[in-house]
Every structure is written in structure tokens, then in C-alpha cells.
Design a protein around this motif. Structure first.
Motif, PDB file in Angstrom:
ATOM      1  N   MET A 154      -4.293  -6.032  -7.583  1.00  0.00           N
ATOM      2  CA  MET A 154      -2.962  -5.470  -7.830  1.00  0.00           C
ATOM      3  C   MET A 154      -2.619  -5.537  -9.310  1.00  0.00           C
ATOM      4  N   ALA A 155      -2.981  -6.640  -9.962  1.00  0.00           N
ATOM      5  CA  ALA A 155      -2.672  -6.781 -11.397  1.00  0.00           C
ATOM      6  C   ALA A 155      -3.363  -5.678 -12.195  1.00  0.00           C
ATOM      7  N   LEU A 156      -4.608  -5.365 -11.838  1.00  0.00           N
ATOM      8  CA  LEU A 156      -5.317  -4.293 -12.566  1.00  0.00           C
ATOM      9  C   LEU A 156      -4.733  -2.914 -12.266  1.00  0.00           C
ATOM     10  N   ARG A 157      -4.296  -2.706 -11.013  1.00  0.00           N
ATOM     11  CA  ARG A 157      -3.652  -1.425 -10.673  1.00  0.00           C
ATOM     12  C   ARG A 157      -2.334  -1.293 -11.427  1.00  0.00           C
ATOM     13  N   ILE A 158      -1.586  -2.371 -11.496  1.00  0.00           N
ATOM     14  CA  ILE A 158      -0.307  -2.360 -12.219  1.00  0.00           C
ATOM     15  C   ILE A 158      -0.578  -2.049 -13.689  1.00  0.00           C
ATOM     16  N   ASN A 159      -1.630  -2.655 -14.228  1.00  0.00           N
ATOM     17  CA  ASN A 159      -1.981  -2.407 -15.634  1.00  0.00           C
ATOM     18  C   ASN A 159      -2.341  -0.938 -15.860  1.00  0.00           C
ATOM     19  N   VAL A 192       2.959  -9.501  -2.283  1.00  0.00           N
ATOM     20  CA  VAL A 192       3.738  -8.448  -2.954  1.00  0.00           C
ATOM     21  C   VAL A 192       4.079  -8.875  -4.385  1.00  0.00           C
ATOM     22  N   LEU A 193       4.282  -7.867  -5.220  1.00  0.00           N
ATOM     23  CA  LEU A 193       4.729  -8.101  -6.593  1.00  0.00           C
ATOM     24  C   LEU A 193       6.160  -8.640  -6.534  1.00  0.00           C
ATOM     25  N   ALA A 194       6.440  -9.705  -7.301  1.00  0.00           N
ATOM     26  CA  ALA A 194       7.769 -10.335  -7.246  1.00  0.00           C
ATOM     27  C   ALA A 194       8.325 -10.515  -8.661  1.00  0.00           C
ATOM     28  N   ASP A 195       9.356 -11.334  -8.794  1.00  0.00           N
ATOM     29  CA  ASP A 195       9.953 -11.672 -10.094  1.00  0.00           C
ATOM     30  C   ASP A 195      10.475 -10.408 -10.794  1.00  0.00           C
TER      31      ASP A 195
END
Ligand code: UDP
Length: 264
Positions: A154-159, A192-195
Motif C-alpha cells: 500500500m505504501a508503494l501504491r500511495i507513493n 487501512v491507511l489511517a492518521d
């Protein structure tokens, strides 16, 4: 309306009990901290801008299939979110060297990295959020191997998505930090992505001049912090009513109230 019960207060946000079970209200403060909270200041209007920028990014990411905790923005400083169990890991993705990687590895700030690099930091203020490896994360049970896989992917997709989005707005995404949570619905657990995602948690430079528009303006005493954040919001096209909104209180000015009531 009765005051909501305060669940948690962090450095830049407060979490209140939400209107329904399983929801929370995330309130964005104007407080800015850096260097493990050794440096602190109030940056008038920062909370209002971060609320808007984070809303925008969470909605865009959801559209491309990244599950998030975000439900809706409630007002200038608050958003409704789903309650999740926060995984105590800060996931940092870097495209260009800056900040701690430059210091730790002696790479000049601004040097493009050979490929995007994902790093993990253990969320512990007393320890100063130390850099940790996947081995630490799974051995100590902070996240399971499948959860960590999800976070990495997910972090790479978000990037990938945000790099393109910001490029279209004339901004270079140097690096960013995200946090993830476990959301349980109908006995099914999902990461899930939070914060939040905002100029507090991203480095954003002008694509041609390398001018800094993020929290480094505060860390490096460059001044114009809120102006930098406002420029990010403006370039993303999400700040139409900035001139009629009091960034200090987050209260709309008469002009905006009249405008919104006359629409009904
Ligand atoms: N970051 C963050 N919260 C933290 C630490 C870092 O949002 O507690 C963000 C920071 O704004 C930058 C990225 O993560 O966009 C990488 O930060 P770095 O490791 O370089 O640490 P810094 O030097 O900023 O403390």
C-alpha cells in the motif's frame, strides 16, 4: 451540543468519540512539533489547511482503491473517521534523499535515490521513534508478516499515485510518512491507511526551483510555514474559499456563510 469525549491527544491532532460506535472525530490543531517534540510552536491556520489537504488526498487514494479510515470532513478543523487499531509503525517512503537518510548515510539532500525506498520506524516517543527492520516488526508482533506485506504494498501504491498527483500540481514528492490501522468489519480484519497525509508528513518541493512547501520550513526556521501549506492546497485546487475563511479559528467569514445558505 454537548462536548464530545476526548479519547486521545497527540502533538498535532485530538481524537474525540464519534457520533456512532466505531467512529471517531479527528480534530486538527495548529501545534507544530519537530525533533521529537523538542521544538514546538503554534502555526496559525495549519490545522485548517491540513484538514483540507488530508481530506483531499484520502479521497483521491480511496478512488484508486486504497482503503482508508476517512469518512467525511465535518467542518474546518474536524473529520469523521473510522476507529481503527493503529499499528505502531511509521512507514516512510523516500524518492529523493532528505532529512534523516541524508544525515544517517551522508547523502546530500536533493539526491535522487536509485529507487523508492521504504523504511519503518517504531512509534515510541520515549525512544525517539527508532528505525527498525521487518525482522523487529514481526519478531515483536507489532505487525504480522501478511499485515506488513499489505503495508509495504500500500505504501508503494500511495507513493506511485501521489508522485503523479503532486507532479501535476508542480510539486516533487521527496518523501512521506504514513500510518496504518486494523479495521474490523463483520469479523473481517483489513489494513487501512489511517492518521493524516499533509505537509506535516510529506516533503514537497517546487518542481523547478526546489522551493520547500512543507514542515521543513518550520524545522529549518525558514519562515512562511502556513504560506507553504496554503500553496500546496492552492496548487491541488482545494482552497477556493481560503480568502473568506479565518485560518486562525477555522470559522467561515460572513461571505462564505451567506454564499452557502443562498445555495439552498
Ligand atoms: N515524518 C513524519 N513524522 C515523524 C517522522 C517523519 O511525518 O515522526 C515524515 C517527515 O515529514 C518526512 C518523512 O517522514 O516527510 C521522512 O522523515 P525523516 O526520517 O527524514 O525524519 P526528519 O528528519 O524529518 O525528522
Amino acid at each position: 451540543m454537548p462536548r464530545r469525549r476526548r479519547i486521545y491527544e497527540g502533538k498535532a491532532k485530538v481524537l474525540f468519540e464519534g457520533p456512532e460506535p466505531g467512529t471517531l472525530v479527528q480534530y486538527f490543531k495548529d501545534d507544530a512539533t519537530a525533533f521529537n517534540a523538542q521544538k514546538h510552536a503554534l502555526i496559525e491556520g495549519k490545522g485548517v489547511l491540513n484538514n483540507r489537504i488530508s481530506e483531499y488526498l484520502m479521497l483521491r487514494l480511496a478512488e484508486v482503491g486504497v482503503p482508508t479510515h476517512f469518512v467525511k470532513r465535518l467542518n474546518m478543523r474536524e473529520q469523521l473517521i473510522r476507529q481503527v487499531e493503529i499499528i505502531p509503525i511509521e512507514v516512510v517512503v523516500r524518492n529523493v534523499a532528505a532529512g534523516s537518510i541524508s544525515k544517517r548515510l551522508g547523502i546530500a539532500e536533493g539526491t535522487p535515490l536509485p529507487r523508492s525506498i521504504v523504511e519503518y520506524y517504531y512509534k515510541d516517543d520515549a525512544l525517539g521513534d527508532p528505525l527498525v527492520t521487518e525482522e523487529h516488526i514481526t519478531a515483536f508482533g507489532w505487525a504480522s508478516p501478511p499485515d506488513l506485506d499489505d503495508m509495504f504494498n500500500m505504501a508503494l501504491r500511495i507513493n506511485d499515485y501521489m508522485t503523479g498527483l503532486f507532479m501535476g500540481a508542480g510539486l516533487k514528492l521527496i518523501d512521506f510518512k504514513v500510518e496504518f490501522g486494523r479495521l474490523v468489519t463483520d469479523d473481517v480484519e483489513q489494513i487501512v491507511l489511517a492518521d493524516e497525509i499533509s505537509p506535516d508528513s510529506c516533503r514537497l518541493w517546487d518542481i523547478t526551483t526546489n522551493e520547500i512547501f512543507d514542515k521543513d520550513r518550520f524545522r529549518k526556521d525558514l519562515g512562511g510555514v502556513v504560506e507553504g501549506y496554503r500553496e500546496v492546497a492552492r496548487r491541488l485546487g482545494i482552497l477556493q474559499e481560503a480568502n473568506v475563511t479565518d485560518l486562525k479559528t477555522g470559522e467561515p467569514h460572513a461571505a462564505e456563510v451567506e454564499e452557502s445558505t443562498s445555495e439552498k
